[in-house]
Structure formats: C-alpha cells, structure tokens
Design a protein around this motif. Structure first.
Motif, PDB file in Angstrom:
ATOM      1  N   PRO A  17       0.687  -1.290  -0.078  1.00 48.90           N
ATOM      2  CA  PRO A  17      -0.080   0.108   0.043  1.00 48.90           C
ATOM      3  C   PRO A  17       0.980   1.319   0.269  1.00 48.90           C
ATOM      4  CG  PRO A  17      -0.621  -1.352   1.669  1.00 48.90           C
ATOM      5  CD  PRO A  17       0.533  -1.929   1.144  1.00 48.90           C
ATOM      6  N   TYR A  18       0.231   2.302  -0.600  1.00 45.95           N
ATOM      7  CA  TYR A  18       1.026   3.685  -0.809  1.00 45.95           C
ATOM      8  C   TYR A  18       1.135   4.234   0.708  1.00 45.95           C
ATOM      9  CZ  TYR A  18       2.178   8.449  -1.474  1.00 45.95           C
ATOM     10  OH  TYR A  18       2.604   9.888  -1.638  1.00 45.95           O
ATOM     11  N   GLY A  19       2.332   4.750   1.004  1.00 42.70           N
ATOM     12  CA  GLY A  19       2.354   5.644   2.251  1.00 42.70           C
ATOM     13  C   GLY A  19       3.756   5.950   2.544  1.00 42.70           C
ATOM     14  N   ALA A  20       3.985   7.322   3.224  1.00 42.47           N
ATOM     15  CA  ALA A  20       5.253   7.646   3.667  1.00 42.47           C
ATOM     16  C   ALA A  20       5.578   6.953   4.645  1.00 42.47           C
ATOM     17  CB  ALA A  20       5.355   9.017   3.844  1.00 42.47           C
ATOM     18  N   PRO A  21       6.659   6.721   5.233  1.00 43.09           N
ATOM     19  CA  PRO A  21       7.116   5.901   6.423  1.00 43.09           C
ATOM     20  C   PRO A  21       6.556   6.675   7.554  1.00 43.09           C
ATOM     21  CG  PRO A  21       9.006   6.000   5.000  1.00 43.09           C
ATOM     22  CD  PRO A  21       7.999   6.946   4.212  1.00 43.09           C
ATOM     23  N   GLN A  22       6.125   6.187   8.605  1.00 45.96           N
ATOM     24  CA  GLN A  22       5.413   6.810   9.891  1.00 45.96           C
ATOM     25  C   GLN A  22       6.305   6.371  10.874  1.00 45.96           C
ATOM     26  OE1 GLN A  22       0.674   6.041   8.704  1.00 45.96           O
ATOM     27  NE2 GLN A  22       1.096   7.666  10.340  1.00 45.96           N
ATOM     28  N   LEU A  23       6.545   7.436  11.825  1.00 48.04           N
ATOM     29  CA  LEU A  23       7.573   7.172  12.833  1.00 48.04           C
ATOM     30  C   LEU A  23       6.804   7.860  14.066  1.00 48.04           C
ATOM     31  CD1 LEU A  23      11.220   7.128  11.852  1.00 48.04           C
ATOM     32  CD2 LEU A  23       9.640   5.388  12.088  1.00 48.04           C
ATOM     33  N   SER A  24       7.071   7.452  15.221  1.00 49.13           N
ATOM     34  CA  SER A  24       6.340   8.036  16.499  1.00 49.13           C
ATOM     35  C   SER A  24       7.029   9.174  16.916  1.00 49.13           C
ATOM     36  CB  SER A  24       6.305   7.332  17.741  1.00 49.13           C
ATOM     37  OG  SER A  24       7.747   6.988  18.149  1.00 49.13           O
ATOM     38  N   ASP A 333      18.180   8.873  12.834  1.00 55.69           N
ATOM     39  CA  ASP A 333      19.091   8.495  14.115  1.00 55.69           C
ATOM     40  C   ASP A 333      19.081  10.007  15.070  1.00 55.69           C
ATOM     41  OD1 ASP A 333      19.109   6.012  13.408  1.00 55.69           O
ATOM     42  OD2 ASP A 333      21.117   6.092  12.521  1.00 55.69           O
ATOM     43  N   GLN A 334      19.135  11.131  14.154  1.00 55.27           N
ATOM     44  CA  GLN A 334      19.056  12.243  14.926  1.00 55.27           C
ATOM     45  C   GLN A 334      18.020  13.036  15.217  1.00 55.27           C
ATOM     46  OE1 GLN A 334      22.448  13.909  15.745  1.00 55.27           O
ATOM     47  NE2 GLN A 334      23.073  11.946  15.353  1.00 55.27           N
ATOM     48  N   GLY A 335      16.830  12.133  15.095  1.00 53.64           N
ATOM     49  CA  GLY A 335      15.515  12.592  15.215  1.00 53.64           C
ATOM     50  C   GLY A 335      14.740  13.477  14.438  1.00 53.64           C
ATOM     51  N   VAL A 336      15.185  13.225  13.218  1.00 51.22           N
ATOM     52  CA  VAL A 336      14.735  14.080  12.254  1.00 51.22           C
ATOM     53  C   VAL A 336      14.273  13.065  10.906  1.00 51.22           C
ATOM     54  CG1 VAL A 336      15.040  16.010  10.383  1.00 51.22           C
ATOM     55  CG2 VAL A 336      16.181  16.098  12.652  1.00 51.22           C
ATOM     56  N   LEU A 337      13.127  13.347  10.597  1.00 53.29           N
ATOM     57  CA  LEU A 337      12.440  12.411   9.523  1.00 53.29           C
ATOM     58  C   LEU A 337      12.016  13.265   8.378  1.00 53.29           C
ATOM     59  CD1 LEU A 337      11.110   9.576   8.549  1.00 53.29           C
ATOM     60  CD2 LEU A 337       9.006  10.443   9.543  1.00 53.29           C
ATOM     61  N   ILE A 338      12.759  12.891   7.153  1.00 57.83           N
ATOM     62  CA  ILE A 338      12.400  13.545   5.936  1.00 57.83           C
ATOM     63  C   ILE A 338      12.117  12.413   5.075  1.00 57.83           C
ATOM     64  CG2 ILE A 338      14.097  15.576   6.406  1.00 57.83           C
ATOM     65  CD1 ILE A 338      15.742  14.151   4.515  1.00 57.83           C
ATOM     66  N   ARG A 339      12.069  12.872   3.633  1.00 58.98           N
ATOM     67  CA  ARG A 339      11.290  11.714   2.985  1.00 58.98           C
ATOM     68  C   ARG A 339      12.605  11.348   1.700  1.00 58.98           C
ATOM     69  NH1 ARG A 339       6.139  10.877   0.754  1.00 58.98           N
ATOM     70  NH2 ARG A 339       6.313   8.621  -0.381  1.00 58.98           N
ATOM     71  N   GLU A 340      12.598   9.939   1.563  1.00 60.13           N
ATOM     72  CA  GLU A 340      13.291   9.305   0.448  1.00 60.13           C
ATOM     73  C   GLU A 340      12.543   9.171  -0.516  1.00 60.13           C
ATOM     74  OE1 GLU A 340      16.374   5.594   0.350  1.00 60.13           O
ATOM     75  OE2 GLU A 340      15.204   5.692   2.036  1.00 60.13           O
ATOM     76  N   THR A 341      12.594  10.118  -1.496  1.00 57.24           N
ATOM     77  CA  THR A 341      11.597   9.893  -2.815  1.00 57.24           C
ATOM     78  C   THR A 341      12.344  10.929  -3.781  1.00 57.24           C
ATOM     79  OG1 THR A 341       9.602  10.406  -3.634  1.00 57.24           O
ATOM     80  CG2 THR A 341      10.371  11.945  -2.092  1.00 57.24           C
ATOM     81  N   GLY A 342      11.784  10.722  -4.999  1.00 59.21           N
ATOM     82  CA  GLY A 342      12.493  11.335  -6.140  1.00 59.21           C
ATOM     83  C   GLY A 342      13.387  10.704  -6.932  1.00 59.21           C
ATOM     84  N   PRO A 343      14.232  11.251  -7.611  1.00 59.88           N
ATOM     85  CA  PRO A 343      15.409  10.691  -8.393  1.00 59.88           C
ATOM     86  C   PRO A 343      16.162  10.041  -7.313  1.00 59.88           C
ATOM     87  CG  PRO A 343      14.716  12.587  -9.214  1.00 59.88           C
ATOM     88  CD  PRO A 343      14.279  12.671  -8.131  1.00 59.88           C
ATOM     89  N   ASP A 344      16.956   8.832  -8.004  1.00 53.66           N
ATOM     90  CA  ASP A 344      18.210   8.422  -7.120  1.00 53.66           C
ATOM     91  C   ASP A 344      19.047   9.345  -6.648  1.00 53.66           C
ATOM     92  OD1 ASP A 344      16.900   5.871  -7.499  1.00 53.66           O
ATOM     93  OD2 ASP A 344      18.485   5.379  -9.210  1.00 53.66           O
ATOM     94  N   GLY A 345      19.500   9.217  -5.497  1.00 56.14           N
ATOM     95  CA  GLY A 345      20.358  10.203  -4.907  1.00 56.14           C
ATOM     96  C   GLY A 345      20.062  11.709  -4.150  1.00 56.14           C
ATOM     97  N   TRP A 346      18.693  11.610  -4.279  1.00 53.53           N
ATOM     98  CA  TRP A 346      18.112  12.979  -3.813  1.00 53.53           C
ATOM     99  C   TRP A 346      17.037  12.437  -2.658  1.00 53.53           C
ATOM    100  CZ3 TRP A 346      18.324  17.923  -6.378  1.00 53.53           C
ATOM    101  CH2 TRP A 346      19.127  18.104  -7.714  1.00 53.53           C
ATOM    102  N   LEU A 347      16.881  13.744  -1.880  1.00 52.37           N
ATOM    103  CA  LEU A 347      16.001  13.516  -0.565  1.00 52.37           C
ATOM    104  C   LEU A 347      14.903  14.915  -0.607  1.00 52.37           C
ATOM    105  CD1 LEU A 347      18.821  12.427   2.146  1.00 52.37           C
ATOM    106  CD2 LEU A 347      16.774  10.912   1.299  1.00 52.37           C
TER     107      LEU A 347
END
Length: 372
Positions: A17-24, A333-347
């Motif tokens: 199923p589609y969905g961005a990673p969810q962390l507490s 690991d530093q407590g910051v959640l961003i998105r791993e998406t887009g072309p390879d190598g980009w965030l």
C-alpha cells in the motif's frame, strides 16, 4: 481455502500500500516528510470549526447536501481571490482530499483503452490512480533541471493521445512550477485529436508559489479542457480534514457527478471546510513565513555544496548522495524524519518551523560529517 485467497485482481498481487514512512514523535521528534503545514489552526479558527461541526452534528441522521452548494460558493469566492477570475460555482467540485478528486477524474476520463500521461519525476500516486481505474500509464521525462522540454512534451501528447495529462505545478517532489506557455501548449495539443484529452494542473502547493509565478486558474477561460486542482491540506493547515477541490468547465464537473459515490462529502467535512474558509486570511497568514524559511533552506543547502531544485512549494528537493538511504537513516537517528523520494540520490525535506529547520540543519551537518 484457495491457495490464491483472497481473489485479488492479478495486477495488484504483491503490491505494498502507498504511504510515507510513519514514525512516532519519540522516534523522530522533528517530522518533515509529508509536506504538512507545521502551523495548526489558531484557537479562534479551531473554536469556529468545533462550533460548526457541533451544529452539523445535530442533523447527522440526515444525508449531507450532495451538491455541497454552500461550500462550492465559498470555494468559488476564494479561488477568485487566489489567482482565478470569472470562476462560478458550477465550475467547482470538491471531494475527500485532492487524492479523491484525482481518482474521480481518472474514473470519468480514464479507463480501459485510455491513457494517462505525466512526466517524471512526479507525484508517486499518479500511476496508482491510473492502475486503480485500469487506465494505461505512460510517463515521459523531465529535463536535468526538472523543467519540461515543451517540444518533446507536446510531441509525446500528440503521439500517445492521452485522455488525461497530469501536470503538478509546483511539481512534487521537485517543487518546479510550470510556465503558462507549457500549460497552453499542452492544452492545445490535447484538444487537437479525437476525442481529445483533459489537462489537469495539480496546484496542491499553489499558494506557496513565489511572487510572479502565475496560477493556471488564470487560463481556465482560454482552455475548455483545462482542470486546476487545489487542496486545503497544505496552505490551509487542514490535512486532517481531507478536502480537495478543482475548477474546470461545468461540463467536466457534470461528468464527475456520474462517477462520484452518493453523498461522498460528509456534513462534518463540509462544515469544517466552510469554517476554515471563513478564517482564510488568518490560516494563510503563515504561508509567507514558510516561503521565507524555504528560500533560506535552499540557500543553506547550496552553501553546503549540495544540488538543490528551485522550489515554489513548501518543500525542497536536494542531493546528490551516493547512498541517500544512509543519509536518510542518519537523519532519523538524529531525530529528524524527511522523505526518501524522487530521483536516485535525492532527498526531500518539508519546510517546518524555524526551530524544526534549525534541527534539520544541525542533523544534516552531523550526518554529512560522519559520512565524510
């Protein structure tokens, strides 16, 4: 029991199923991964929403207004002050988030034997809308700077004759806005063959565009096959309410009525959106702050030697990393959640509060030093 239970459509087997990673919040106190507005409704707006929902609650034994007339009137008024002109209520449609708006468009204008077309990198849900409506998905590609090669895009439309062309502006995940000439050219191309196609300009992040970047709403009068979609999830800080909408020729809105589910927009959703629109200047008041923070983030990332896409949205795409997942995990690991998406190598990082962006900068500096 059958070994293939349940009897799922074959093309859906094995798909996650589609969905961005969810962390507490305990795992990642700074959450900058799904392009939310970090500033919630004010106490005044929240109280008005609560009052409106309370009033709607006493008649929840009755179905809602299936034509949501009052809400369409309010959305029309807003659109005519947000880049549009001459928009009338019969040109406006709404649903449960712009996701449902898009799905309804594909249900009405896509389907077996028809084509939906876009240009990658682009919003990752588009091929899922096509799949779910048995519409053939065709994807072209953007230039190195994520802009559209207009001649190549036009040639692809004329060759593949799509029923639906999906063009986010600003584009997700790159933040790139479309120039008016691109919209005009593709609308004309999609109108040149039989039975023709509609061009959907997805302005989910339209309110964040930089000064001087026009809205495709301005072009509705010139192109009958143009659809402009918006959402209240981003600039209006109303992601939890799920209200998306579009402006288009009345005939397009009438076509969507054929495929919409009965009473698809609840009375509670309508009441919430109407209350939020009453507070539009206040809720949109933080958009300028987010633009400033976005532009400062672009400058800072470039100062770190990274490539950064110009952004007209409330997020920034940056790279390039030899192992982007390792960088993403290091930020987590530093407590910051961003998105791993887009072309390879980009965030991609969503723009948060000044404090959240400071935490992001500190975490990224730590991670890149660790990886050096």
């Amino acid at each position: 029991m059958s070994r293939t239970f349940p009897p799922l459509r074959e093309e859906l087997r094995g798909i996650e199923p589609y969905g961005a990673p969810q962390l507490s919040l305990e795992q990642a106190p700074v959450q900058l991964n799904v392009n939310e507005n970090p500033y919630g409704p004010s106490p005044e707006a929240a109280a008005d929403i609560a009052r409106a929902v309370g009033e709607a609650a006493v008649s929840l034994n009755r179905y809602p207004d299936r034509e949501f007339v009052e809400l369409r009137d309010a959305l029309t008024a807003y659109l005519n002050t947000s880049g549009g002109t001459g928009i009338t209520p019969d040109m406006v449609w709404a649903a449960n988030g712009s996701n449902e708006v898009m799905l309804q468009l594909l249900q009405a204008f896509g389907g077996p034997g028809r084509v939906a077309l876009s240009f990658a990198p682009t919003y990752s849900m588009y091929p899922e809308y096509a799949r779910d409506t048995s519409t053939q998905w065709v994807v072209g590609h953007r230039a190195e700077d994520f802009s559209l090669d207009l001649d190549a895009a036009r040639a692809m439309v004329l060759e593949r004759k799509p029923s639906v062309v999906l063009l986010p502006s600003p584009n997700n995940p790159t933040g790139t806005a479309l120039p008016p000439e691109a919209v005009a050219m593709l609308c004309e191309a999609a109108a040149s063959y039989e039975p023709g196609g509609i061009v959907v300009v997805d302005e989910a992040y339209g309110e964040f565009r930089r000064a001087g970047t026009p809205s495709a709403l301005e072009m509705l009068g010139a192109h009958r096959n143009l659809v402009v979609t918006r959402t209240m999830s981003k600039a209006f800080a109303l992601a939890g309410a799920r209200l998306g909408y579009l402006a288009a020729d009345p005939a397009i809105c009438d076509a969507i009525r054929v495929v919409r589910l009965p009473y698809h927009l609840s009375a509670v959703t309508q009441a919430t959106a109407l209350a939020a629109l009453r507070h539009a200047p206040e809720l949109l008041g933080r958009v300028d702050d987010l633009r400033v923070e976005r532009d400062a983030t672009v400058v800072w990332l470039r100062e770190q030697g990274l490539e950064v896409a110009d952004s007209d949205a409330n997020f920034v795409l940056f790279g390039r990393f030899a192992d982007r997942h390792a960088t993403w995990q290091g930020l987590v690991d530093q407590g910051v959640l961003i998105r791993e998406t887009g072309p390879d190598g980009w965030l991609r990082v969503s723009i948060g509060t000044a404090e959240e962006m400071a935490a992001f900068r500190q975490a990224l500096t730590h991670v890149t030093k660790e990886q050096a």
